[in-house]
Scaffold this motif. Structure first.
Motif, short mmCIF file in Angstrom:
data_model
loop_
_atom_site.label_atom_id
_atom_site.label_comp_id
_atom_site.label_asym_id
_atom_site.label_seq_id
_atom_site.Cartn_x
_atom_site.Cartn_y
_atom_site.Cartn_z
N PHE A 1 17.95 4.80 9.57
CA PHE A 1 16.52 4.99 9.76
C PHE A 1 16.21 6.44 10.14
O PHE A 1 15.18 6.99 9.73
CB PHE A 1 16.00 4.05 10.85
N ASN A 2 17.09 7.04 10.92
CA ASN A 2 16.90 8.44 11.31
C ASN A 2 16.94 9.35 10.07
O ASN A 2 16.13 10.28 9.95
CB ASN A 2 17.97 8.86 12.31
N GLN A 3 17.85 9.08 9.17
CA GLN A 3 17.93 9.88 7.94
C GLN A 3 16.67 9.70 7.09
O GLN A 3 16.16 10.67 6.51
CB GLN A 3 19.17 9.48 7.14
N GLN B 1 13.92 11.70 8.77
CA GLN B 1 14.09 13.12 8.51
C GLN B 1 13.65 13.49 7.10
O GLN B 1 13.03 14.53 6.88
CB GLN B 1 15.56 13.51 8.72
N HIS B 2 13.95 12.62 6.14
CA HIS B 2 13.54 12.88 4.76
C HIS B 2 12.01 12.96 4.66
O HIS B 2 11.47 13.90 4.05
CB HIS B 2 14.06 11.76 3.86
N TYR B 3 11.33 11.99 5.25
CA TYR B 3 9.87 12.00 5.19
C TYR B 3 9.28 13.14 6.02
O TYR B 3 8.21 13.67 5.69
CB TYR B 3 9.31 10.65 5.64
N ALA B 4 9.97 13.52 7.10
CA ALA B 4 9.49 14.66 7.89
C ALA B 4 9.54 15.95 7.07
O ALA B 4 8.61 16.76 7.12
CB ALA B 4 10.33 14.80 9.16
N ARG B 5 10.62 16.14 6.32
CA ARG B 5 10.72 17.34 5.47
C ARG B 5 9.62 17.34 4.42
O ARG B 5 8.97 18.37 4.18
CB ARG B 5 12.10 17.41 4.82
N SER B 6 9.41 16.20 3.78
CA SER B 6 8.35 16.12 2.76
C SER B 6 6.98 16.35 3.38
O SER B 6 6.12 17.00 2.78
CB SER B 6 8.41 14.75 2.08
N MET B 7 6.77 15.81 4.57
CA MET B 7 5.48 15.97 5.25
C MET B 7 5.20 17.44 5.57
O MET B 7 4.09 17.93 5.37
CB MET B 7 5.49 15.15 6.54
N LEU B 8 6.21 18.16 6.07
CA LEU B 8 6.01 19.55 6.46
C LEU B 8 5.73 20.44 5.26
O LEU B 8 5.11 21.50 5.40
CB LEU B 8 7.23 20.05 7.23
N MET B 9 6.17 20.04 4.08
CA MET B 9 5.90 20.84 2.88
C MET B 9 4.43 20.83 2.51
O MET B 9 3.95 21.76 1.85
CB MET B 9 6.75 20.32 1.72
N ASP C 1 0.83 -1.20 0.00
CA ASP C 1 0.00 0.00 0.00
C ASP C 1 0.86 1.26 0.00
O ASP C 1 2.01 1.25 0.45
CB ASP C 1 -0.92 0.02 1.23
N ASP C 2 0.28 2.33 -0.48
CA ASP C 2 0.94 3.63 -0.42
C ASP C 2 0.68 4.27 0.93
O ASP C 2 -0.45 4.25 1.43
CB ASP C 2 0.43 4.55 -1.54
N LEU C 3 1.71 4.85 1.52
CA LEU C 3 1.59 5.50 2.81
C LEU C 3 1.94 6.97 2.67
O LEU C 3 2.72 7.36 1.80
CB LEU C 3 2.54 4.86 3.83
N SER C 4 1.36 7.78 3.53
CA SER C 4 1.68 9.20 3.54
C SER C 4 3.08 9.40 4.10
O SER C 4 3.64 8.53 4.78
CB SER C 4 0.66 9.96 4.38
N ASP C 5 3.66 10.56 3.81
CA ASP C 5 4.98 10.89 4.36
C ASP C 5 4.95 10.91 5.88
O ASP C 5 5.92 10.53 6.54
CB ASP C 5 5.44 12.24 3.83
#
Length: 647
Positions: free
Chosen positions: A289-291, A294-302, A252-256
């Motif tokens: 995993f932390n990196q 962080q990548h998905y956190a940046r995409s999420m905040l956008m 399945d596709d998941l959100s950032d």
């Protein structure tokens, strides 16, 4: 089926049950979400029917019927073993056998080792003709390499519906998730062709189950003193992470936001394992995993403020809080500041105006508790560029009117604290006074059942922080909006009296004796640390006057350590009082005792925040020794913990 069996239908959902869970609800009847869609199953059924010649089908069914008629009532006959079970039958004369070599246990009642086996339970004759689809299924199910890596944990996913015979590689779920029957294929279906027909799916990390098991069984015990399953981590974080794992396994596709929660949780667990085992491998995986988180956190905040919304409010807030935990537990407090401010901005702009469910309020309480603790020690970032940006964004959005507290931790207009603390606050004030600026009593507060600490104790810490900011502002050149000296002294005297007369609440009898002992020691340590923090932050008294309270905090820590020799539940809640008290310790023996406590906590938890905090304390001790006792704790904090403006 629920109506037929007289069960209460709980609906369909993606879910995962681990082998270590002992909840009674996990051993009942479970209905799993089908791996294939309705249309895919209909197409598969039609193709299977069309691929079986009618004469052969009738002959096989007739033999199955004869076998059942000849069998005794007590015989256990296994006829249906999946979509191809109807075409398996016991050997007659010299026909090859497709029956299992051993008894096939039902997945729901089997052990984890039976669910994910390492051998091949079926004896397939090499000359048995199979349909093209059957060949593809058999190839995926049984053509496993002999050198399949074994995961480091016996924890397995019993909701994955992994067939017997699949190897123990934790990446297998990805292959199983790509089963899409295609009636147009005339050749055996391979995993590569199936994956390409569906599009690329995100792989499930090989150690995901093991890491989630460690997180659920060990890491969350550090965050709360309670052993029940009603904490925000049991109710929100763990189920959400399991759902993410199940969704990834199903393709399945998941959100950032969900991916940020998932990889952030794996990072926390890997950091802990790396610290406990001293394994460089786990530490490297934690960084990886932390990196990713962080990548998905940046995409999420956008896209966090897009309309229509891209992800659910709870998912985004859980992602931000997970990143707060990752940065705190890895000892990177400056990055915690970044995610704290992003969480504050998100709550004020998307959370305060909405009707808040219990789960949302749980998340808000987690944010506020950790934010106020953070604010008390991260004292040099009051005028950072990011804080200015957050305040400007909230004010310009017009949503600041929903906040019933100031955006910069300033004092409210209370005069008689004792009287106003008896005032009953309404629901809106209790929920939207985000950082506990206004005094009053709110019966629906959740701090006691999450952290074991009453709300007035957290409110007092918030008031000390606010009065300290008034003191800092008065020392600056522009002090036009500050309290007068008379008002400042009156407020300080009131806070001092309130702190010294704090009485711990009576604990519920439902808590175990061990929980009550830990909570009692935590409250005693918190009360003495509040007094130390007040006298140092507001009055800057000489450290020699604080030594009895320093020793009192140390005794609370040692009592908890002797009560629970493993990992003290809620030990992360002891970091703040231990830090505040240890900074003021003067005798070498007391300093050595604090050093041992932080070292032991770091070894038991594996989290570097204990050793990082100890390193900061030791810097303060060294500076005091070199510069003399005239150097204040505030000055030392500013020098040893400078704010990083860029992240």
């Amino acid at each position: 089926m629920c109506q037929y069996f007289g069960l209460t239908c709980g609906g369909y959902k993606k879910d995962i049950f681990f082998d270590f869970e002992t909840s009674p609800g996990n051993h009942g009847v479970r209905f799993r979400r089908p791996l294939l869609t309705v249309k895919e199953r209909e197409r598969m059924s039609q193709w299977l029917v069309s691929s079986a010649p009618p004469k052969t089908t009738l002959r096989i069914l007739s033999r199955i019927e004869d076998e059942c008629e000849r069998a005794d009532v007590t015989d256990n006959i296994e006829i249906h073993q999946g979509p191809f079970g109807a075409f398996r039958f016991n050997p007659i004369q010299n026909e090859p056998s497709l029956e299992p070599a051993g008894d096939i246990q039902d997945i729901d009642s089997s052990s984890p080792e039976d669910v994910v086996g390492t051998g091949n339970p079926y004896q397939i004759h090499p000359h048995v003709p199979l349909s093209p689809w059957s060949q593809g299924m058999m190839q995926l199910m049984f053509d496993q390499p002999e050198d399949v890596p074994t995961p480091p944990s016996p924890g397995f996913l019993d909701a994955m519906m992994i067939p017997n015979g699949v190897g123990s590689d934790m990446d297998t779920p990805e292959c199983l998730a790509t089963f899409v029957p295609d009636p147009y294929y005339n050749n055996p279906v391979s995993p590569t062709s199936l994956a390409s027909s569906m599009g690329t799916t995100k792989a499930v990390p090989q150690d995901a189950v093991f890491l989630l098991k460690h997180y659920a069984s060990s890491v969350i015990s550090l965050m709360t003193p309670f052993r029940h399953s009603k904490t925000p981590w049991h109710v929100l974080f763990i189920p959400h992470t399991k759902s993410c794992l199940a969704a990834l396994a199903l393709g399945d596709d998941l959100s950032d936001a969900s991916l940020c929660v998932f990889y952030g949780t794996l990072a926390i667990s890997a950091f802990s394992l790396g610290g406990v085992s001293k394994s460089q491998t786990w530490s490297e995986k934690a960084v990886m995993f932390n990196q990713q988180a962080q990548h998905y956190a940046r995409s999420m905040l956008m896209t966090a403020y897009n309309i229509p919304k891209v992800a659910k409010y709870k998912s985004i807030l859980m992602a931000l809080l997970t990143m707060v935990q990752v940065t705190m537990f890895s000892g990177n407090r400056s990055h915690s500041e970044y995610y704290f401010l992003e969480a504050e901005k998100f709550i004020r702009m998307r959370g305060l105006k909405r009707k808040k469910s219990r789960k949302v309020r749980l998340l808000h309480h987690c944010y506020v508790f950790e934010r106020i603790i953070h604010e008390s020690v991260f004292i040099c970032g009051a005028n950072s560029g990011q804080r200015h940006h957050v305040r400007t964004a909230i004010e310009s959005s017009g949503l600041g009117r929903y906040s019933l507290d100031s955006l910069s931790f300033r004092l409210s207009g209370w005069k008689n604290l004792h009287q106003e603390m008896m005032r009953v606050r309404g629901q809106e004030e209790g929920e939207n006074d985000l950082h506990l600026e206004r005094p009053g009593f709110w019966s629906n507060t959740l701090y006691p059942e999450i952290f074991g600490i009453p709300e007035p104790w957290i409110f007092l810490l918030s008031q000390i922080i606010r009065l300290g900011k008034e003191k800092d502002a008065a020392e600056e050149e522009d002090a036009t909006h500050c309290l007068s000296l008379k008002d400042f002294i009156a407020r300080a005297k009131t806070l001092e009296e309130y702190i010294n007369h704090l009485q711990p609440p009576s604990l519920e009898i439902t808590h175990s004796q061990l929980d009550r002992d830990i909570i009692q020691n935590m409250l005693d340590a918190m009360k003495n640390a509040l007094a130390i923090y007040f006298y140092r932050r507001i009055h800057d008294v000489d450290a020699s006057m604080l030594q009895p309270k320093v020793v009192a905090v140390l005794e609370c820590l040692l009592r908890c350590e002797s009560t629970d020799s493993t990992v003290v539940h809620g030990s992360a809640g002891f970091i703040w009082p231990a830090f505040i008290a240890a900074c003021e310790a003067e005798e070498s023996s007391i300093q050595a005792a604090f050093t041992d406590w932080f070292d032991n906590s770091a070894s038991r938890s594996g989290l570097s925040c204990f050793r990082q905090t100890l390193a900061d304390i030791q810097k303060i001790w060294q500076e005091k020794c070199c510069a003399g006792k005239s150097v204040t704790w505030l000055d030392l904090m500013k020098r040893t913990m400078p704010l990083q403006q860029q992240f």
